[in-house]
Design an enzyme around this catalytic site. Structure first.
Site, PDB file in Angstrom:
ATOM      1  N   HIS A 234       0.791  -1.241   0.000  1.00 23.57           N
ATOM      2  CA  HIS A 234       0.000   0.000   0.000  1.00 23.57           C
ATOM      3  C   HIS A 234       0.824   1.293   0.000  1.00 23.57           C
ATOM      4  O   HIS A 234       0.862   2.018   0.984  1.00 23.57           O
ATOM      5  CB  HIS A 234      -0.999   0.028   1.151  1.00 23.57           C
ATOM      6  CG  HIS A 234      -0.501  -0.478   2.478  1.00 23.57           C
ATOM      7  ND1 HIS A 234       0.711  -0.141   3.020  1.00 23.57           N
ATOM      8  CD2 HIS A 234      -1.082  -1.314   3.377  1.00 23.57           C
ATOM      9  CE1 HIS A 234       0.860  -0.722   4.183  1.00 23.57           C
ATOM     10  NE2 HIS A 234      -0.203  -1.448   4.420  1.00 23.57           N
ATOM     11  N   ASP A 313      -6.401  -4.126   0.872  1.00 23.00           N
ATOM     12  CA  ASP A 313      -6.160  -3.937   2.305  1.00 23.00           C
ATOM     13  C   ASP A 313      -7.500  -3.969   3.051  1.00 23.00           C
ATOM     14  O   ASP A 313      -7.736  -3.200   3.991  1.00 23.00           O
ATOM     15  CB  ASP A 313      -5.413  -2.643   2.578  1.00 23.00           C
ATOM     16  CG  ASP A 313      -4.866  -2.576   4.006  1.00 23.00           C
ATOM     17  OD1 ASP A 313      -4.900  -3.606   4.713  1.00 23.00           O
ATOM     18  OD2 ASP A 313      -4.418  -1.494   4.444  1.00 23.00           O
ATOM     19  N   GLY A 332      -8.421   1.093   9.491  1.00 23.20           N
ATOM     20  CA  GLY A 332      -8.861   0.132   8.489  1.00 23.20           C
ATOM     21  C   GLY A 332     -10.191   0.469   7.852  1.00 23.20           C
ATOM     22  O   GLY A 332     -11.092   1.031   8.486  1.00 23.20           O
TER      23      GLY A 332
END
Length: 441
Positions: A234, A313, A332
């Protein structure tokens, strides 16, 4: 016995083979058996794909399935069902579970859960260090023998450069890439979002872009010293993209990924669109959403092929993990079921070519972890070999409703957003596993 499925008249896009044409795809005997014009097959179920894109099943290099240990956030069953609905037929599962897969027996217990509950193909990623604690190497040889496709400590960067060098060297001898979360935590104290004008206005501690770039630079040099394959998870900053481009120009075995969230959103999502700051914890992600300049650099890097893959992710959380003060909220974003919509919306806006987006969701990630060694045909549409297909309607408009998601994680800053582009059907191992219900108008 597998059903015979004839996917009729879609735009068949297979970047791995340079294929881009309106054709039919025949799926029979568990594989893509033929691709061509005006195919016929007696007794086949016909799926009219006119106006749709027919592509290899999506491949995700970076996802959190939460089980074992965090079943309140998600389970292998719920999160792979979400992946299926998002068009992902192969998912690489990160090792931040409890227990973490840092040795053979734990890995085997997780693989047993996968065999019993997964709705898509799941490849495990093993730990770099014991318990992801960064003090001593995990049982890397056991993990390699057990079938992991990569090594990573996920959100816990390997801070000790000597340990990281040893990990890369051993991973290289085992034929595994090492996927690293590139951050220098010593440069920030509990940074909750990107360091910059927005964090200043909101009074939140930030993570500077330099914390990522510094770690990327260090890890590239360690990869150069060992000759090992380094995968940078990422990437979020313009400088990180430049460093990866420089590494590739040097011929180093370095690959990287970007998330749909970082391509689509910026740090402004934390503040929200209203007159008062929203402090939207659903926009809290690590590494954080960055500036608009960074977002545009990521898109350019993806278009140029510097960034190899789009990886979600996917990080589902329970409601209580986000219904707290921003600094206390979990990092998240739940992403499986919105990923395709955000990527194709970028294409509609003219910010990303569809061809490049499909490559970054299929052949690109498959190459990063050499997944065709594990299952031939992944990331491509090769007759007689490939087994996974996704059909996407690039013009379908829909509103994000996380309450209707299969994922246990409803934590997305996209709730209520209108997106363009939706997964219509998913075939895994030659079988139609999911088909979107088309609402009547």
């Amino acid at each position: 016995m597998n059903d015979i499925l004839l996917i009729r008249g879609g735009r068949v896009l297979d970047p791995a083979r340079g294929l881009d044409a309106v054709l039919d795809v025949l799926v029979a005997d568990g594989v893509v058996s033929a691709i061509g014009p005006a195919l016929e097959a007696a007794g086949a179920r016909v799926l009219d794909a006119g106006g749709c894109i027919v592509a290899p099943g999506f491949v995700d290099l970076h996802a959190h399935l939460r089980e074992p240990g965090f079943e309140q956030k998600g389970t292998i069953a719920t999160e792979t069902e979400a992946a299926l609905r998002g068009g992902f037929t192969t998912v690489c599962a990160m090792p931040n579970t409890r227990p973490a897969p840092d040795c053979g027996p734990v890995l085997e217990s997780i693989l047993d859960l996968v065999r019993r509950h997964a709705r898509v193909r799941v490849f495990p990623i093993g730990c770099v260090t014991r318990e992801r604690a960064g003090r001593e190497l995990a049982e890397l040889a056991e993990l390699a023998a057990g079938g992991v496709v990569a090594l990573s400590d996920d959100g816990s960067p390997v801070a000790d450069p000597r340990l990281m060098r040893n990990a890369l060297a051993l991973a290289g001898t085992l034929g595994l890439p090492l996927s690293e979360h590139c951050d220098t935590p010593e440069m920030h104290t509990n940074g909750a979002m990107n360091e910059g004008a927005v964090s200043e206005r909101l009074g939140l501690p930030g993570q500077p872009a330099a914390a990522e770039a510094t770690a990327v630079a260090r890890n590239i040099e360690l990869a150069a010293a060992t000759g090992a394959r380094l995968h940078i998870a990422h990437v979020t900053t313009a400088r990180a993209v430049e460093l990866v481009a420089e590494a590739k120009a040097r011929g180093l075995p370095v690959t990287c990924e970007v998330t749909p969230s970082h391509l689509f959103l910026t740090e402004a999502a934390v503040a929200g669109d209203g007159p008062e700051p929203a402090y939207d914890t659903n926009a809290k992600i690590n590494p954080p959403l960055r500036t608009e300049a960074d977002r545009r650099a990521l898109l350019r890097g993806l278009e140029a092929g510097v960034i190899d893959a789009i990886a979600t992710d996917h990080a589902p959380h329970a409601v209580e993990d986000k219904l707290v003060e921003f600094e206390d909220a979990a990092f998240g974003i739940s992403c499986f079921e919105s990923a395709a919509g955000t990527v194709f919306t970028l294409a509609v806006r003219g910010e990303l070519r569809i061809e490049r987006a499909i490559a970054a969701l299929t052949s690109g990630p498959a190459a990063c972890f050499e997944l065709t060694r594990r299952a031939p045909g992944i990331g491509r549409l090769e007759p007689g070999v490939s087994r996974d297909v996704v059909v996407i309607d690039p013009a379908a408009e829909w509103v994000v409703d996380p309450g209707a998601w299969a994922s246990k994680g409803k934590n997305t800053p996209l709730g209520g957003r209108r997106l363009t582009g939706a997964v219509r059907a998913v075939i895994i191992d030659g079988t139609l596993r999911w088909e979107r219900e088309v609402a009547s108008v």
